[in-house]
Structures are given as structure tokens and as C-alpha cells.
Design an enzyme around this catalytic site. Structure first.
Site, short mmCIF file in Angstrom:
data_model
loop_
_atom_site.label_atom_id
_atom_site.label_comp_id
_atom_site.label_asym_id
_atom_site.label_seq_id
_atom_site.Cartn_x
_atom_site.Cartn_y
_atom_site.Cartn_z
N TYR A 119 4.86 27.49 8.15
CA TYR A 119 5.08 28.79 8.80
C TYR A 119 4.90 28.68 10.30
CZ TYR A 119 0.07 29.70 9.59
OH TYR A 119 -1.23 29.65 10.04
N LYS A 153 1.42 22.90 10.05
CA LYS A 153 1.16 24.35 9.92
C LYS A 153 1.63 24.83 8.55
CE LYS A 153 1.37 28.47 12.90
NZ LYS A 153 -0.04 28.80 12.89
N GLU A 158 -11.68 23.01 15.93
CA GLU A 158 -11.00 24.24 16.34
C GLU A 158 -11.63 25.37 15.54
OE1 GLU A 158 -6.85 24.43 15.18
OE2 GLU A 158 -7.23 23.41 13.29
N LEU A 169 -4.69 22.09 14.75
CA LEU A 169 -3.31 22.52 14.89
C LEU A 169 -2.97 22.45 16.38
CD1 LEU A 169 -0.93 23.90 13.22
CD2 LEU A 169 -1.57 25.90 14.56
N1 PDD Z 1 -2.70 30.77 13.74
N2 PDD Z 1 -5.46 26.65 14.90
C1 PDD Z 1 -5.23 27.24 13.72
C2 PDD Z 1 -5.91 26.73 12.51
C3 PDD Z 1 -4.33 28.33 13.65
O1 PDD Z 1 -4.06 28.91 12.47
C4 PDD Z 1 -3.72 28.80 14.84
C5 PDD Z 1 -2.75 29.95 14.85
C6 PDD Z 1 -4.02 28.15 16.06
C7 PDD Z 1 -3.38 28.57 17.36
O2 PDD Z 1 -2.02 28.22 17.40
P1 PDD Z 1 -1.00 29.04 18.31
O3 PDD Z 1 -1.56 29.06 19.67
O4 PDD Z 1 0.27 28.24 18.23
O5 PDD Z 1 -0.87 30.42 17.73
C8 PDD Z 1 -4.88 27.07 16.04
C9 PDD Z 1 -1.68 31.77 13.62
C10 PDD Z 1 -1.60 32.72 14.75
C11 PDD Z 1 -1.80 32.44 12.27
O6 PDD Z 1 -2.11 31.72 11.32
O7 PDD Z 1 -1.53 33.64 12.14
#
Ligand code: PDD
Length: 262
Positions: free
Chosen positions: A12, A127, A159, A183
Site C-alpha cells: 500500500y 510497505k 522508527e 520504512l
Molecule cells: N505510514 N514508518 C512506518 C512504519 C509507517 O507506517 C509510515 C507511514 C512511515 C512514514 O512514511 P511516509 O513518510 O512515507 O508516510 C514510517 C502511513 C502514513 C500509514 O500507514 O498510514
């Protein structure tokens, strides 16, 4: 019989949209491609086609100045529930949700977090829609009325349940390097660019919980939360509970980026 439903067998993305413009479109589509490659799903569309479908969805919701586009590609439907699969047609699901980016004055109040052992697998750079550990951590954060759970793997801060993590010490920004344990957040990448633009040093190196607890500043980042200062971890104040100056500079730079970068 969709394997997304049965096994969480899919990838996703979440695209933040500001006034009709997708922030980091190219990077999000690139990460989608890498995720699909990692689990051997053939990307059903090229970047041009994805861009046009996403933009079409955005126009249906023009009344929302800020939208979060959720896009999921699962491996598709099979004729039975079995762990293995043959060649299937991927299922695509998309939705737009309104979101409200936090105001600076709200963020200046500072947020809290708790730490937990990172029990996730060793392919956190993919992801995947299989998010069981992440959602359990997120729920724990909610139950403790804190913003996030900060994850620690073998002593190293990786993270958070759904965001990346930064600390500031002596005017230098530190964040875990890319690799299998985090991620590669698109917001993380934009923040690193903002820091370089603002002449603030960034080190992508691993650090431990002790360094986290004595940091001058701690922030988390994600596409829908942007960059949130954390001033309390495990009931201990960071920087006496005050939001730091470096956060403020990066926050302003990020806001400027939103209006000029797609
Ligand atoms: N999540 N780390 C994890 C485990 C995440 O699920 C996310 C983002 C990030 C940040 O990634 P980005 O800056 O590309 O949004 C880091 C999304 C927003 C979600 O699961 O809804």
C-alpha cells in the site's frame, strides 16, 4: 478469496494531497514499485496511468483541501485459500479521506511517546498491508493516550508504529539509516532535504535508547502527520518538555515545500 483479505498479501501507499497537488508523487510511486517488486507482484499500471487515476479520485473530493489517498494493490483473488499462489490478477483498492494537518500552535504543545521492543520482521522497508505488529503498537499508544510507540530493536531505535523518528543533538539531526529495519518514509526524505536546504547537518546513523533520552529534540514524521515534536518519552521529559528551535525551522521549511513541490 482475495489474498489481501486472507493473508495481508499486498502493498500500500498513502499519498498526501494539498490543494489538489500530491506531495512526493514520484517518490511514493517509486516506493510502490519497489514494494511490488519485493513480493513479486507485477505492477498493473505504469506511473503515468497511476498518476491519472489518483488525480481522478482527487477531483471527486475537491471540497477537501487536504486529502490522504490510500492505495492498495493485493496479489488478487484465488480459487481457494492456500499459502502458495499461481499467476493472479492484482486487486486495486483506493480511497480518499479528508485529513487536517496539525497547526504549528497545536504542535508547539509537544506530544508524548512510549518505547517498546520492535518485534516486527526484518523486511520493514516493504510497505506491506500485513501490519499486525504495527497496529498493535498503535493501539497501545492510543490506550496510553500518547502520540506514538517508539520501537527499539536490539538496543537500537528504529522508527515508530506508523512514522519515522529523528533526534537532534548539538544542532545535528540524526535518524536511522535506510535498510530492512525501517520504512523509507517519503516525509523523512523531504525533511532531510529541508535540513540540507536550511544548512542543518543530518547524520543517517543508528543510535540507542540512551541517546534518545538525552536528545535536545525528538520528532516523528509521516505523510499524514508531517513532523511532530515529542517532548515526553516513557514519562520522562525531553529538553524539559519544550519543543526545540530546530523543529520549528524544519516545520516552516516543510510547510514551504508543500506549496512548491509535487
Ligand atoms: N505510514 N514508518 C512506518 C512504519 C509507517 O507506517 C509510515 C507511514 C512511515 C512514514 O512514511 P511516509 O513518510 O512515507 O508516510 C514510517 C502511513 C502514513 C500509514 O500507514 O498510514
Amino acid at each position: 478469496m482475495d489474498r489481501g483479505f486472507l493473508f495481508g498479501d499486498g502493498i500500500y501507499e498513502v499519498f498526501p494531497v494539498y490543494n489538489g497537488l500530491i506531495l512526493g508523487l514520484e517518490s511514493h510511486l517509486q516506493r510502490l514499485q519497489e514494494g511490488l517488486d519485493a513480493i513479486n507482484i507485477v505492477n498493473p499500471y505504469d506511473k503515468k496511468k497511476w498518476t491519472s487515476i489518483i488525480n481522478e479520485l482527487i477531483t471527486y473530493h475537491q471540497e477537501n483541501s487536504e486529502q490522504a489517498i490510500y492505495l492498495q494493490v493485493s496479489r488478487g483473488c484465488d480459487d481457494d485459500r492456500k499459502h502458495t499462489h499461481g499467476k493472479l490478477k492484482p486487486t486495486i483498492y483506493m480511497q480518499s479521506s479528508p485529513f487536517k494537518s496539525p497547526t504549528k500552535s497545536d504542535l508547539l504543545k509537544g506530544s508524548a511517546a512510549i518505547t517498546r521492543t520492535d518485534i516486527r520482521w526484518s523486511q520493514c522497508d516493504t510497505k506491506t498491508t500485513s501490519l499486525l505488529a504495527n497496529i498493535m503498537f498503535a493501539q497501545e499508544a492510543k490506550n496510553h493516550s500518547v502520540e506514538e510507540v517508539i520501537l527499539i530493536r536490539e538496543g537500537i531505535v528504529t522508527e515508530c508504529s506508523s512514522s519515522n523518528l529523528f533526534l537532534v543533538k548539538n544542532n545535528c539531526i540524526y535518524t536511522h539509516p535506510k535498510g530492512p529495519y525501517i520504512l523509507p518514509g517519503i516525509t523523512r526524505e523531504i525533511i532531510i532535504d529541508c535540513a540540507k536546504y536550511c544548512d542543518i547537518k543530518v547524520e543517517e546513523i543508528a543510535f540507542n535508547k540512551e541517546s534518545l533520552m538525552v536528545a535536545d529534540e525528538v520528532w516523528i514524521s509521516s505523510s499524514t502527520r508531517e513532523v511532530v515534536p515529542i517532548v515526553c518519552i516513557d514519562d520522562r521529559l525531553i529538553n524539559n518538555g519544550k519543543v526545540g528551535e530546530t523543529w520549528s525551522v524544519i516545520y516552516d521549511s516543510y510547510q514551504a515545500t508543500k506549496s512548491i513541490r509535487v
